[in-house]
Design a protein around this motif. Structure first.
Motif, PDB file in Angstrom:
ATOM      1  N   PHE A 148       0.818  -1.215   0.000  1.00 11.72           N
ATOM      2  CA  PHE A 148       0.000   0.000   0.000  1.00 11.72           C
ATOM      3  C   PHE A 148       0.855   1.269   0.000  1.00 11.72           C
ATOM      4  O   PHE A 148       0.476   2.288   0.568  1.00 11.72           O
ATOM      5  CB  PHE A 148      -1.001  -0.001   1.158  1.00 11.72           C
ATOM      6  N   MET A 149       1.976   1.208  -0.670  1.00 10.87           N
ATOM      7  CA  MET A 149       2.788   2.381  -0.959  1.00 10.87           C
ATOM      8  C   MET A 149       2.729   2.617  -2.471  1.00 10.87           C
ATOM      9  O   MET A 149       2.371   1.731  -3.247  1.00 10.87           O
ATOM     10  CB  MET A 149       4.234   2.180  -0.501  1.00 10.87           C
ATOM     11  N   VAL A 150       3.068   3.832  -2.903  1.00 10.13           N
ATOM     12  CA  VAL A 150       2.995   4.180  -4.326  1.00 10.13           C
ATOM     13  C   VAL A 150       4.351   3.943  -4.981  1.00 10.13           C
ATOM     14  O   VAL A 150       5.386   4.411  -4.494  1.00 10.13           O
ATOM     15  CB  VAL A 150       2.566   5.649  -4.514  1.00 10.13           C
ATOM     16  N   TYR A 151       4.329   3.217  -6.097  1.00 15.90           N
ATOM     17  CA  TYR A 151       5.538   2.929  -6.867  1.00 15.90           C
ATOM     18  C   TYR A 151       5.396   3.522  -8.261  1.00 15.90           C
ATOM     19  O   TYR A 151       4.281   3.726  -8.761  1.00 15.90           O
ATOM     20  CB  TYR A 151       5.774   1.418  -6.952  1.00 15.90           C
ATOM     21  N   HIS A 152       6.540   3.773  -8.896  1.00 17.40           N
ATOM     22  CA  HIS A 152       6.492   4.362 -10.239  1.00 17.40           C
ATOM     23  C   HIS A 152       7.704   3.910 -11.046  1.00 17.40           C
ATOM     24  O   HIS A 152       8.732   3.491 -10.496  1.00 17.40           O
ATOM     25  CB  HIS A 152       6.467   5.886 -10.153  1.00 17.40           C
ATOM     26  N   VAL A 153       7.547   4.022 -12.339  1.00 14.82           N
ATOM     27  CA  VAL A 153       8.656   3.854 -13.274  1.00 14.82           C
ATOM     28  C   VAL A 153       8.578   5.036 -14.238  1.00 14.82           C
ATOM     29  O   VAL A 153       7.492   5.436 -14.664  1.00 14.82           O
ATOM     30  CB  VAL A 153       8.581   2.508 -14.019  1.00 14.82           C
ATOM     31  N   THR A 154       9.733   5.627 -14.531  1.00  9.66           N
ATOM     32  CA  THR A 154       9.783   6.854 -15.328  1.00  9.66           C
ATOM     33  C   THR A 154      10.273   6.561 -16.736  1.00  9.66           C
ATOM     34  O   THR A 154      11.255   5.839 -16.927  1.00  9.66           O
ATOM     35  CB  THR A 154      10.712   7.885 -14.656  1.00  9.66           C
ATOM     36  N   ASN A 155       9.561   7.114 -17.701  1.00 10.44           N
ATOM     37  CA  ASN A 155       9.955   7.061 -19.110  1.00 10.44           C
ATOM     38  C   ASN A 155      10.210   5.633 -19.576  1.00 10.44           C
ATOM     39  O   ASN A 155      11.191   5.346 -20.257  1.00 10.44           O
ATOM     40  CB  ASN A 155      11.203   7.922 -19.343  1.00 10.44           C
ATOM     41  N   TRP A 156       9.280   4.746 -19.223  1.00  7.50           N
ATOM     42  CA  TRP A 156       9.402   3.360 -19.704  1.00  7.50           C
ATOM     43  C   TRP A 156       9.089   3.296 -21.193  1.00  7.50           C
ATOM     44  O   TRP A 156       8.146   3.905 -21.675  1.00  7.50           O
ATOM     45  CB  TRP A 156       8.450   2.444 -18.947  1.00  7.50           C
ATOM     46  N   LYS A 157       9.902   2.523 -21.911  1.00  6.44           N
ATOM     47  CA  LYS A 157       9.721   2.352 -23.352  1.00  6.44           C
ATOM     48  C   LYS A 157       9.372   0.903 -23.649  1.00  6.44           C
ATOM     49  O   LYS A 157       9.983  -0.017 -23.085  1.00  6.44           O
ATOM     50  CB  LYS A 157      10.998   2.749 -24.103  1.00  6.44           C
ATOM     51  N   PRO A 175       2.871   8.394   2.464  1.00  7.53           N
ATOM     52  CA  PRO A 175       1.630   7.970   3.106  1.00  7.53           C
ATOM     53  C   PRO A 175       1.300   6.532   2.743  1.00  7.53           C
ATOM     54  O   PRO A 175       1.687   6.036   1.671  1.00  7.53           O
ATOM     55  CB  PRO A 175       0.591   8.930   2.506  1.00  7.53           C
ATOM     56  N   VAL A 176       0.603   5.842   3.628  1.00  7.11           N
ATOM     57  CA  VAL A 176      -0.003   4.568   3.266  1.00  7.11           C
ATOM     58  C   VAL A 176      -1.148   4.892   2.317  1.00  7.11           C
ATOM     59  O   VAL A 176      -2.034   5.686   2.631  1.00  7.11           O
ATOM     60  CB  VAL A 176      -0.514   3.826   4.515  1.00  7.11           C
ATOM     61  N   ALA A 177      -1.113   4.300   1.128  1.00  9.50           N
ATOM     62  CA  ALA A 177      -2.068   4.652   0.075  1.00  9.50           C
ATOM     63  C   ALA A 177      -3.331   3.813   0.218  1.00  9.50           C
ATOM     64  O   ALA A 177      -3.312   2.601  -0.024  1.00  9.50           O
ATOM     65  CB  ALA A 177      -1.441   4.458  -1.300  1.00  9.50           C
ATOM     66  N   ALA A 178      -4.425   4.428   0.633  1.00 11.14           N
ATOM     67  CA  ALA A 178      -5.699   3.728   0.662  1.00 11.14           C
ATOM     68  C   ALA A 178      -6.244   3.577  -0.751  1.00 11.14           C
ATOM     69  O   ALA A 178      -6.734   2.521  -1.133  1.00 11.14           O
ATOM     70  CB  ALA A 178      -6.694   4.480   1.547  1.00 11.14           C
ATOM     71  N   VAL A 192       1.408  13.749  -8.515  1.00  8.16           N
ATOM     72  CA  VAL A 192       0.768  12.484  -8.173  1.00  8.16           C
ATOM     73  C   VAL A 192      -0.030  12.687  -6.895  1.00  8.16           C
ATOM     74  O   VAL A 192       0.471  13.276  -5.931  1.00  8.16           O
ATOM     75  CB  VAL A 192       1.798  11.361  -7.982  1.00  8.16           C
ATOM     76  N   PHE A 193      -1.278  12.200  -6.886  1.00 10.05           N
ATOM     77  CA  PHE A 193      -2.177  12.342  -5.747  1.00 10.05           C
ATOM     78  C   PHE A 193      -2.617  10.962  -5.278  1.00 10.05           C
ATOM     79  O   PHE A 193      -2.721  10.025  -6.065  1.00 10.05           O
ATOM     80  CB  PHE A 193      -3.420  13.156  -6.134  1.00 10.05           C
ATOM     81  N   VAL A 194      -2.911  10.865  -3.981  1.00  9.83           N
ATOM     82  CA  VAL A 194      -3.428   9.621  -3.432  1.00  9.83           C
ATOM     83  C   VAL A 194      -4.220   9.949  -2.171  1.00  9.83           C
ATOM     84  O   VAL A 194      -3.927  10.936  -1.469  1.00  9.83           O
ATOM     85  CB  VAL A 194      -2.281   8.631  -3.117  1.00  9.83           C
ATOM     86  N   THR A 195      -5.254   9.172  -1.899  1.00 10.09           N
ATOM     87  CA  THR A 195      -5.946   9.265  -0.616  1.00 10.09           C
ATOM     88  C   THR A 195      -5.240   8.339   0.362  1.00 10.09           C
ATOM     89  O   THR A 195      -5.066   7.147   0.083  1.00 10.09           O
ATOM     90  CB  THR A 195      -7.419   8.870  -0.738  1.00 10.09           C
ATOM     91  N   GLY A 196      -4.812   8.889   1.495  1.00 10.32           N
ATOM     92  CA  GLY A 196      -4.054   8.120   2.461  1.00 10.32           C
ATOM     93  C   GLY A 196      -4.938   7.364   3.438  1.00 10.32           C
ATOM     94  O   GLY A 196      -6.154   7.585   3.523  1.00 10.32           O
ATOM     95  N   ALA A 197      -4.304   6.475   4.198  1.00  9.44           N
ATOM     96  CA  ALA A 197      -5.036   5.701   5.202  1.00  9.44           C
ATOM     97  C   ALA A 197      -5.588   6.573   6.312  1.00  9.44           C
ATOM     98  O   ALA A 197      -6.447   6.136   7.089  1.00  9.44           O
ATOM     99  CB  ALA A 197      -4.124   4.623   5.788  1.00  9.44           C
ATOM    100  N   ASP A 198      -5.118   7.819   6.395  1.00 13.47           N
ATOM    101  CA  ASP A 198      -5.647   8.759   7.386  1.00 13.47           C
ATOM    102  C   ASP A 198      -6.899   9.481   6.911  1.00 13.47           C
ATOM    103  O   ASP A 198      -7.444  10.327   7.623  1.00 13.47           O
ATOM    104  CB  ASP A 198      -4.576   9.778   7.776  1.00 13.47           C
ATOM    105  N   GLY A 199      -7.355   9.164   5.693  1.00  9.34           N
ATOM    106  CA  GLY A 199      -8.547   9.812   5.155  1.00  9.34           C
ATOM    107  C   GLY A 199      -8.293  11.159   4.533  1.00  9.34           C
ATOM    108  O   GLY A 199      -9.228  11.826   4.082  1.00  9.34           O
ATOM    109  N   GLY A 200      -7.032  11.586   4.473  1.00  8.63           N
ATOM    110  CA  GLY A 200      -6.677  12.833   3.812  1.00  8.63           C
ATOM    111  C   GLY A 200      -6.062  12.570   2.449  1.00  8.63           C
ATOM    112  O   GLY A 200      -5.690  11.438   2.127  1.00  8.63           O
TER     113      GLY A 200
END
Length: 578
Positions: A148-157, A175-178, A192-200
């Motif tokens: 429940f964390m956010v992962y990314h890869v940049t400029n994948w081809k 944040p823990v990503a809900a 990048v946006f995410v709603t966290g486990a804290d409700g924010g």
């Protein structure tokens, strides 16, 4: 607009100024277990979705066809799919698809106008659908991991390796990503946006070298603002970027709506650059089911305190963001008119229109609802009601009647634990049937999310300990969930039913001084390691319409105190597609 009707069949239609255009339903049997996804290329609408067999299917609607069905035959694109796809139009008739496959790793395939490429494995292990931003050189991809964390890869081809990284690198208080993440690209930054486990809602920004530290922009409404519980977020955020040239003059740095916070601090410029004339509107559904909005521009966030409520009663985040047609002839930059289309809790779809023309009440424009148009019905295949249906008592604990207090909890993925309690009053032997909301919840469980529903019933003739029972029970379930998440291997599904959960909660309630025949008399749970397990059970063991799965747990207690009886409770719980 594309949606699922009451039979989970795909429909295609569109709002005109006053009415919903004729719905164009796919052939009977074309049902899905995830919301559909679509991209438009000229006269063609490419629709995608995951079927009951977990295959990924593709249909094409040709609005220019004059004879026969405008829908193409159903085409299977992939098997054993674990998420709705992200579909990106990257050419005049080229579509890139990303989704989760076996082991919940990321997959990719490309449509070149006539055929699909071989599936590519990008690795990783995720618990949400991917979010994809295309660029001229590749793709930026974001997803929520199994932790429940956010992962990314940049400029994948395509054809190249995917180097997945924790967004923030583990150094910036991620944040823990809900929710699943959402991402937009401005001229100067990717957000990048995410709603966290804290409700924010939290966000991070990338300006070309490093990701900025995560920043919370809070819940919809703080508790101190209204003198009662805070309004937290229960949906993923929906960011809408407005680039230079798309905006009317003015509006920068003005409040987007009333601020209900107590003496909010002035808005501060963001810790990264945003071009003048650009901004991002962020929308999300609050725990009051209303839609809330906040705006970010080069001066900061507006409102600076609590978010602006747009009202409504939303079942989930707006599923469509549609830009209104621009005037054919204009002598100035056209304003950023757009619409939000979202499912409501009454199972109908509504549209809201935004007009940025300043008014005496709002310098940034106004919202209006299409109350006079027809509203199509819909159903979300991943939305369920978890509830206690019936309490059948073969033998009460007390000599004459049990005074029972029920507590139920629901935990879905990374979302905050929800709880509800209900005082049943004096119960005797026999059946006791209740409405679902006495000890129930409505929640959306995505294919990769675990879910745990619990209930407990305590016989207590002492109103003075009622709040302590509720508090200790909820705390006990929180401790249980924390222990489960720390385990390398998940527990057997049966270990949380009946005796196992009863013993756990019984230990947690030892600090309460029960007297006479009082104490825990029943407990049970429904636990699924993934939402896909829920789908499978509903498909193979559910019945009726709406489809429902019913189960029961019996709790028998012997060795009673003097003057008390051996108790025997049979509790029926259900999951219903809502």
């Amino acid at each position: 607009m594309i949606w699922l009707d009451n039979d989970f069949t795909v429909n295609l239609g569109g709002f005109s100024d006053q009415t919903l255009n004729e719905a164009r339903e796919l052939p009977v049997g074309s049902t899905l277990i995830t919301p559909p996804v679509a991209v438009v290329s000229g006269n063609l609408v490419h629709a995608f979705g995951v079927g009951p067999d977990h295959g990924l299917y593709h249909w094409v609607y040709n609005s220019a066809a004059r004879f026969g069905s405008r829908w193409s035959p159903q085409e299977m694109v992939g098997i054993n799919i674990w998420s709705p796809p992200a579909a990106v139009l990257t050419g005049s008739n080229q579509i890139d698809l990303f989704c989760l496959g076996p082991e919940r790793g990321m997959l990719h395939t490309r449509w070149n106008g006539s055929k699909w490429s071989t599936w590519e494995q990008l690795g990783g292990a995720f618990s949400s659908l991917p979010v994809v931003l295309p660029s001229t050189t590749g793709f930026d991809i974001f997803a929520r991991g199994l932790d429940f964390m956010v992962y990314h890869v940049t400029n994948w081809k395509p054809g190249g390796p995917a180097d997945w990284q924790l967004l923030g690198g583990g150094l910036f208080g991620e944040p823990v990503a809900a929710s699943a993440p959402a991402a937009v690209r401005l001229t100067t930054a990717t957000l990048v946006f995410v709603t966290g486990a804290d409700g924010g809602i939290w966000y991070s920004a990338f300006e070309g070298k490093l990701w900025r530290a995560w920043i919370s922009i809070g819940p919809a409404q703080h508790a101190a603002s209204v003198g009662k519980d805070a309004v937290t977020f229960i949906s993923e955020p929906v960011p809408v970027p407005h680039m230079s040239g798309d905006l009317s003059t003015g509006g920068g740095g003005t409040e987007a709506g009333p601020t209900t916070g107590a003496n909010p601090a002035p808005s501060q410029p963001p810790p990264f650059s945003i071009a003048s004339g650009e901004h991002v509107d962020v929308f999300a559904v609050g725990s009051d089911n209303a839609l809330w909005q906040k705006r970010l521009d080069h001066d900061g966030w507006h409102p600076s305190g609590d978010w602006s409520s747009l009202g409504g009663s939303f079942a989930c985040a707006p599923s469509v963001v549609a830009w209104a047609p621009r005037p054919a002839i204009t002598t100035q930059t056209p304003p950023a008119h757009f619409s939000l289309v979202g499912p409501q809790t009454d199972n109908t779809i509504h549209r809201w229109n935004f007009d940025p023309t300043p008014t005496p009440l709002s310098s940034v424009g106004t919202w209006s609802a299409d109350d006079n148009v027809s509203h199509p019905t819909f159903r979300l295949p991943t939305r369920y009601t978890f509830a206690v249906e019936n309490i059948h008592i073969d033998n009460i604990r007390s000599p004459s009647s049990d005074t029972d207090l029920g507590v139920a909890t629901l935990k879905i993925g990374g979302w905050p634990l929800r709880s509800v309690n209900f005082n049943f009053g004096d119960l005797s032997n026999g059946d006791h049937i209740y409405d679902w909301d006495r000890l129930g919840f409505i929640g959306t469980v995505e294919l990769c999310e675990p879910v745990l529903y619990t209930y407990s019933i305590v016989n207590s003739n002492n109103p003075g300990v009622e709040q302590a029972i509720v508090t200790m029970t909820v705390k006990g379930i929180e401790d249980l969930i924390n222990d489960l998440f720390k385990s390398v291997m998940p527990p057997p599904l049966g270990s949380l039913y009946g005796a196992g959960l009863f013993a756990w909660l019984g230990d947690k309630l030892l600090s309460i001084a029960f007297g006479g025949c009082d104490g825990l008399v029943a407990a049970g749970s429904m636990m699924y390691l993934t939402g896909r397990d829920v789908q499978e059970q509903m498909l193979h063991q559910g019945s009726g319409m709406p489809r429902q799965f019913l189960t029961s747990t019996r709790t028998e207690l012997g060795d009673p105190p003097t003057t008390c009886q051996n108790s025997n409770y049979l509790v029926f719980t259900s999951i219903t597609q809502t």
